[in-house]
Motif scaffolding. Structure first.
Motif, PDB file in Angstrom:
ATOM      1  N   PRO A   1       0.603  -1.049  -0.234  1.00 52.96           N
ATOM      2  CA  PRO A   1       0.218  -0.479   0.372  1.00 52.96           C
ATOM      3  C   PRO A   1       0.939   0.961   0.127  1.00 52.96           C
ATOM      4  O   PRO A   1       1.411   1.253   0.434  1.00 52.96           O
ATOM      5  CB  PRO A   1      -0.945  -0.164   0.948  1.00 52.96           C
ATOM      6  CG  PRO A   1      -0.589  -1.704   1.363  1.00 52.96           C
ATOM      7  CD  PRO A   1       0.581  -2.142   1.221  1.00 52.96           C
ATOM      8  N   ASP A   2       0.387   2.142  -0.671  1.00 58.41           N
ATOM      9  CA  ASP A   2       1.270   3.630  -1.192  1.00 58.41           C
ATOM     10  C   ASP A   2       1.443   3.669   1.029  1.00 58.41           C
ATOM     11  O   ASP A   2       1.347   3.667   1.720  1.00 58.41           O
ATOM     12  CB  ASP A   2       0.113   4.595  -1.208  1.00 58.41           C
ATOM     13  CG  ASP A   2       0.491   5.630  -0.999  1.00 58.41           C
ATOM     14  OD1 ASP A   2       2.046   6.080  -0.807  1.00 58.41           O
ATOM     15  OD2 ASP A   2      -0.082   7.311  -1.485  1.00 58.41           O
ATOM     16  N   SER A   3       2.351   4.224   1.165  1.00 60.41           N
ATOM     17  CA  SER A   3       3.115   4.887   2.702  1.00 60.41           C
ATOM     18  C   SER A   3       3.426   3.820   3.210  1.00 60.41           C
ATOM     19  O   SER A   3       3.752   4.244   4.657  1.00 60.41           O
ATOM     20  CB  SER A   3       1.804   6.145   3.034  1.00 60.41           C
ATOM     21  OG  SER A   3       2.497   7.184   1.453  1.00 60.41           O
ATOM     22  N   ASP A   4       2.773   2.627   3.085  1.00 62.08           N
ATOM     23  CA  ASP A   4       3.629   1.614   4.046  1.00 62.08           C
ATOM     24  C   ASP A   4       4.434   1.365   3.472  1.00 62.08           C
ATOM     25  O   ASP A   4       5.180   0.334   3.034  1.00 62.08           O
ATOM     26  CB  ASP A   4       2.217   0.617   3.676  1.00 62.08           C
ATOM     27  CG  ASP A   4       1.887  -1.192   4.614  1.00 62.08           C
ATOM     28  OD1 ASP A   4       3.131  -0.403   5.458  1.00 62.08           O
ATOM     29  OD2 ASP A   4       1.195  -1.217   4.852  1.00 62.08           O
ATOM     30  N   ALA A   5       5.627   1.868   4.483  1.00 61.03           N
ATOM     31  CA  ALA A   5       6.955   1.312   4.655  1.00 61.03           C
ATOM     32  C   ALA A   5       7.439   0.368   5.755  1.00 61.03           C
ATOM     33  O   ALA A   5       8.142  -0.638   4.938  1.00 61.03           O
ATOM     34  CB  ALA A   5       8.163   2.359   5.659  1.00 61.03           C
TER      35      ALA A   5
END
Length: 351
Positions: A302-306
């Motif tokens: 997912p987006d921004s899910d480091a």
């Protein structure tokens, strides 16, 4: 249909001349764009291709673009216009307006994952530009679907391409946390996420190396990256802008390509990494899932899910069989976008 050839319908005996408008700024240290790369490729079809503009100053560049249309109006058959979402959108809008005033057919070539937001933000200007175009050329199925849903039925899909021969394949199977990131240091590409991923891997005991390739522009995003790397005690190699031969050679020192963008269309850098055999771990945004299938030819998060991106990295490190499969499948995907295959979609130029 989403994939069809472009037919510029030149009449017999006409001078076959294309005016291609975009930002020709590689001489000023910028990454070459479509006007410089595709412009050369179209020359293979034995057409006279005029390209503009290389003016460094933004206002002078706009004036040069408009006067190029006026100056060549009698000899040009069609006008191609590189179209982006930021201030360059206004260049495209004004060039489209000039073409309409002079009765010249024009083809916006749609770039940038953020162009969707521009269409939403500037609906009237978008309608004038795109509805009146002979064709809008989308470089991905994602972009094509969006434009058709917005009522721009005059849109066709011709994918981005690479010259496959320039990307030597190196199969990766046993990999380490050697990460390569290639993009501009802009917020929409979320470069700080790459540093966060490296930090998470380091805290889990992995030896990490991170290389970030992209023009070093002294903006807030770049400064935040440098500061974050120092704060997290991550040794990041910032190379600055590299030519394609330079960064593809550099890629031999790294194992995994990470793509951290908030917004994306069909990034050529990801396609290039796949061609090189680098397993790609990317945020699942925009047009990415249209050509990367999770677990098959890449891994998505997912987006921004480091944290999830770091977990996918660990999955590659722990599973050489999966890694080798993704490496090979990525290369096969890249082969579908070799110029030798994609150029047939431009063969309508050969009339």
């Amino acid at each position: 249909m989403s994939n069809q050839n472009i037919n510029f319908s030149f009449e017999s005996g006409e001078a076959k001349t294309i005016l291609y408008i975009g930002n020709k700024l590689s001489a000023h240290g910028k990454t070459p764009t479509g006007v410089e790369t595709l412009g050369l490729k179209l020359g293979e079809f034995n057409y006279r291709v005029i390209t503009t503009s290389s003016k460094k100053n933004k206002w002078f560049r706009l004036i040069d673009m408009l006067f190029s249309i006026i100056r060549n109006r009698s000899s040009v058959n069609v006008v191609l216009i590189d179209t982006y979402s930021t201030q360059n959108f206004y260049y495209a809008f004004l060039c489209g307006l000039m073409c309409r005033l002079l009765g010249l057919p024009y083809y916006p070539i749609l770039h940038g994952g953020n162009l969707f937001h521009r269409v939403e933000k500037s609906p009237r200007m978008s309608r004038l530009l795109f509805k009146n175009a002979k064709r809008n050329i989308a470089p991905s199925r994602y972009m094509y679907d969006f434009f058709v849903k917005k009522g721009f039925q005059n849109t066709v899909c011709i994918p981005n391409y690479i010259d496959l021969a320039n990307y030597p394949f190196k199969e990766r199977s046993t990999v380490a946390a050697k990460l390569l990131w290639v993009r501009s240091f802009k917020e929409i590409y979320h470069p700080m996420m790459a540093i966060a991923v490296a930090h998470l891997l380091k805290t889990k005991g992995y030896k990490v190396s991170l290389c970030m390739v992209g023009p070093v522009i002294e903006n807030d995003t770049y400064r935040k990256c440098v500061e974050l790397a120092q704060t997290m005690n991550i040794d990041v190699r910032f190379t600055g802008r590299l030519s394609k031969p330079e960064w593809t050679a550099l890629s031999q020192e790294y194992d995994v390509f990470i793509n951290t963008t908030h917004v994306d269309n069909f990034p050529v850098s990801v396609l290039e990494a796949m061609a090189l055999g680098m397993p790609v771990v990317s945020t699942n945004v925009g047009g990415i899932p249209f050509f990367i299938e999770h677990g098959e030819n890449g891994l998505l998060c997912p987006d921004s899910d480091a944290a999830t991106m770091a977990q996918q990295m660990i999955r590659l490190i722990a599973n050489p069989i999966l890694t080798a499969q993704i490496s090979r499948a990525g290369r096969l995907t890249a082969e579908e976008y070799d110029w030798e295959r994609i150029k047939s979609k431009w063969k309508g130029l050969q009339v």
